[in-house]
Design a protein around this motif. Structure first.
Motif, PDB file in Angstrom:
ATOM      1  N   GLU A   1       0.860  -1.354   0.099  1.00 50.68           N
ATOM      2  CA  GLU A   1       0.063  -0.203  -0.099  1.00 50.68           C
ATOM      3  C   GLU A   1       0.881   1.367   0.010  1.00 50.68           C
TER       4      GLU A   1
ATOM      5  N   GLU B   1       2.090   2.556  -3.334  1.00 49.61           N
ATOM      6  CA  GLU B   1       0.902   3.477  -3.951  1.00 49.61           C
ATOM      7  C   GLU B   1       0.638   4.591  -3.310  1.00 49.61           C
ATOM      8  N   GLU B   2       0.788   4.603  -2.039  1.00 44.18           N
ATOM      9  CA  GLU B   2       0.474   6.137  -1.275  1.00 44.18           C
ATOM     10  C   GLU B   2       1.454   7.111  -1.601  1.00 44.18           C
TER      11      GLU B   2
ATOM     12  N   SER C   1       1.040   7.925  -5.479  1.00 46.43           N
ATOM     13  CA  SER C   1      -0.071   8.786  -5.758  1.00 46.43           C
ATOM     14  C   SER C   1       0.003  10.531  -5.434  1.00 46.43           C
TER      15      SER C   1
END
Ligand code: OFO
Length: 169
Positions: A126, A129-130, A133
């Motif tokens: 995760e 992705e965090e 983004s």
């Protein structure tokens, strides 16, 4: 039975995830005050995601027979000089969270707690992705500079973010 060192570290991470939620909610409030509704929407959803991260730790501690201990959450900043500054800070914050998660993985492996390690792998993925983004948005803001039209379009794009549907339990 939950190893006491893991229990304490996971409770600390629960607090860090709640702080993340608080920080992004503060950014949402700031963007609302600037009439940047799309950015406010993006941060509001980010805050909800962080709250969901906190609840993952909450549930794991309970499921393993530990005790959730809620502690004081630090007050977040209230203002940022520009949207770029806010998203850059969000990116730095996510990098810090990734370090915390990596530290928890090291602890879980050191304590031979394979269940905790397996649980943490979701966060390892995760965090990639965090970080990506928020960095993508910060890069776009940097390119936009002070071109109001580009900022307006980006704000509209960020206004389309919705909370992903919860996976089946
Ligand atoms: Fe932003 O990932 Fe949780 O903290």
């Amino acid at each position: 039975m939950l190893n006491p060192k893991i229990e304490e570290a996971f409770n600390r991470q629960l607090n860090a995830e709640l702080f993340s939620s608080y920080l992004y909610l503060s950014m949402a409030a700031h963007f609302e005050s600037q009439n940047l509704k799309g950015m406010a929407n993006w941060m509001r959803i980010q805050a909800q995601e962080e709250n969901a991260h906190a609840m993952k730790f909450f549930d794991f501690i309970n499921e393993r027979g530990g005790k959730v201990v809620l502690t004081q959450i630090d007050a977040p900043k209230l203002e940022w000089p520009s949207p770029l500054a806010a998203f850059q800070e969000a990116h730095q914050h996510e990098c810090k969270i990734s370090e915390l998660i990596n530290g928890l993985v090291d602890l879980a492996l050191g304590e031979k707690d394979h269940a905790a390690n397996a649980f943490l792998q979701w966060f390892v993925t995760e965090q990639v992705e965090e970080e990506a983004s928020v960095l993508e948005i910060a890069e776009k803001l940097k390119l936009a500079g002070d071109q109001g039209g580009v900022l307006f379009m980006l704000d509209r794009e960020l206004g389309q973010r919705t909370l992903p549907a919860a996976p089946p339990a």
